[in-house]
Design a protein around this motif. Structure first.
Motif, mmCIF file in Angstrom:
data_model
loop_
_atom_site.group_PDB
_atom_site.id
_atom_site.type_symbol
_atom_site.label_atom_id
_atom_site.label_comp_id
_atom_site.label_asym_id
_atom_site.label_seq_id
_atom_site.Cartn_x
_atom_site.Cartn_y
_atom_site.Cartn_z
ATOM 1 N N GLY A 22 2.712 -5.140 2.127
ATOM 2 C CA GLY A 22 1.344 -6.024 2.094
ATOM 3 C C GLY A 22 1.412 -7.405 2.806
ATOM 4 N N TRP A 23 2.837 -7.938 3.168
ATOM 5 C CA TRP A 23 2.844 -9.329 3.937
ATOM 6 C C TRP A 23 2.360 -9.043 5.249
ATOM 7 N N CYS A 81 2.356 -6.696 -9.996
ATOM 8 C CA CYS A 81 2.002 -6.105 -8.569
ATOM 9 C C CYS A 81 1.820 -4.829 -8.584
ATOM 10 N N GLU A 101 -3.287 -9.402 -3.603
ATOM 11 C CA GLU A 101 -3.326 -9.271 -1.980
ATOM 12 C C GLU A 101 -4.523 -9.387 -1.447
ATOM 13 N N TYR A 102 -5.762 -9.339 -2.012
ATOM 14 C CA TYR A 102 -6.988 -9.798 -1.175
ATOM 15 C C TYR A 102 -7.176 -11.185 -0.960
ATOM 16 N N THR A 146 0.640 -1.171 -0.045
ATOM 17 C CA THR A 146 -0.040 -0.160 0.051
ATOM 18 C C THR A 146 0.841 1.260 -0.150
ATOM 19 N N GLN A 195 -1.671 -12.676 1.757
ATOM 20 C CA GLN A 195 -1.002 -11.582 2.633
ATOM 21 C C GLN A 195 0.453 -11.596 2.386
ATOM 22 N N ARG A 196 0.814 -12.511 1.483
ATOM 23 C CA ARG A 196 2.328 -12.276 0.774
ATOM 24 C C ARG A 196 2.340 -12.440 -0.537
ATOM 25 N N ALA A 197 1.369 -11.640 -1.002
ATOM 26 C CA ALA A 197 1.300 -11.559 -2.488
ATOM 27 C C ALA A 197 2.277 -10.451 -2.752
#
Length: 340
Positions: free
Chosen positions: A19-20, A258, A299-300, A2, A303-305
């Motif tokens: 984002g992780w 990403c 991401e949605y 973010t 959490q490691r996207a």
């Protein structure tokens, strides 16, 4: 990842929120910037594909010949309980770690389907006590693993390393079994591609195999080449380079699709065996540009996207379920300890 803007005494500034999930750490092991990660003493040959002075992001070229199937291999581990094993004279005790671990392989077939090929589960009791025997519980048998004490490391670190070695050995068995299973199932012999989650070390003898590294603990490239990583666009990679530490391998950095963020957001390192020719290594690097971005997570959902590839994330979930209910296993160990 973010991105936000905030006001301060010097005006507005941009900052990035990784984002992780914090429980997983960060894709970069410190603050997320390459400059804060420890510099490596690895030997680097940056001339494999391109002279260093000509290094620039490599755009995906014409589509390479796709493999008959892509097989993803990963493993999980879980500490069930920590134990203390009394000495024979009850004057002291040795530390023990009861753990469950599993590895598996997912096949992504040419028709777009994906399924579990093979999986293996184990339970073990890792300890520096040489007289410990296997422990039978209602949740299964915990096989005794005798570990040599290391005066330079704490027992917890020594036992954790022993558990990791056993997991890597199990992953190697899984990879071999998966290769046997996929041949004739949906791919002709010797046409599959193996993607192993983690470094390729001790598994670099496997043919047609890539190591997939999500986190970056060290800076391997000199500053002028490392800067190329930050300029990569989605689906672009660095030129291939040869890296030597305690073992040699070809490597390259690849940015997965990403959202914009920090210079290293979405970046992974991919490895292949040093026994290949430079031409073969470059061909595998080009193939990774074609294949790996397809499996990037979002991401949605993760959490490691995007680094935790969708097949690997699904495989991890399945393997953790196969370890059994953690509370039940812990209770089974308590019962076994009380009756010992």
């Amino acid at each position: 990842m973010t991105t936000a803007t905030t006001s301060g005494p010097g005006g507005r500034m941009r900052f990035h929120i990784d984002g992780w999930d914090p429980a997983y750490g960060s894709a970069m092991e410190d603050t997320g910037e390459a400059t804060t990660v420890a510099e490596s003493t690895a030997r680097i040959d940056a001339t494999v594909e391109t002279p260093p002075e000509q290094w620039a992001p490599v755009v995906a070229g014409p589509e390479s010949k796709e493999p008959g199937a892509v097989v993803f291999v990963d493993g999980v581990r879980r500490i069930e309980a920590r134990a203390w094993i009394p000495d024979a004279d009850d004057t002291g005790a040795s530390m023990g770690v009861a753990a469950s671990y599993a590895s598996g392989a997912v096949c992504c077939c040419p028709d777009g389907g994906a399924h579990m090929l093979v999986s293996e589960q184990r339970r073990g009791l890792f300890t520096t006590d040489a007289h410990t025997t296997d422990v039978a519980t209602k949740a299964g048998e915990f096989r005794a693993h005798h570990v040599l004490a290391d005066e330079t490391e704490s027992p917890a670190v020594t036992l954790s390393a022993a558990l990791q070695r056993e997991l890597l050995a199990l992953e190697l068995v899984t990879a071999a079994n998966a290769r046997a299973a996929v041949s004739g199932h949906c791919a002709e012999p010797d046409t599959d591609l193996l993607v192993i989650d983690g470094p390729l070390r001790s598994r670099d003898h496997l043919p047609r195999a890539l190591g997939f590294i999500k986190t970056h603990r060290a800076i391997y490239l000199p500053p002028e080449l490392n800067a190329v990583v930050g300029r990569l666009g989605p689906g672009e990679r660095t030129p291939v380079f040869l890296m030597g530490t305690s073992w040699d391998r070809y490597a390259w950095y690849l940015r997965l699709p990403c959202r914009p963020g920090s210079p290293w957001v979405g970046v992974v390192r991919v490895e292949c065996a040093a026994s290949l020719t430079a031409k073969e290594a470059v061909e595998l690097a080009s193939l990774s540009q074609l294949l790996l971005p397809r499996y990037a997570s979002v991401e949605y959902k993760d959490q490691r996207a995007p680094q935790n590839l969708v097949p690997i994330a699904g495989l991890e979930r399945q393997l953790r379920r196969r370890l059994g209910d953690q509370k039940m296993v812990y209770r089974a160990l308590q019962v076994a300890a009380a009756s010992s």
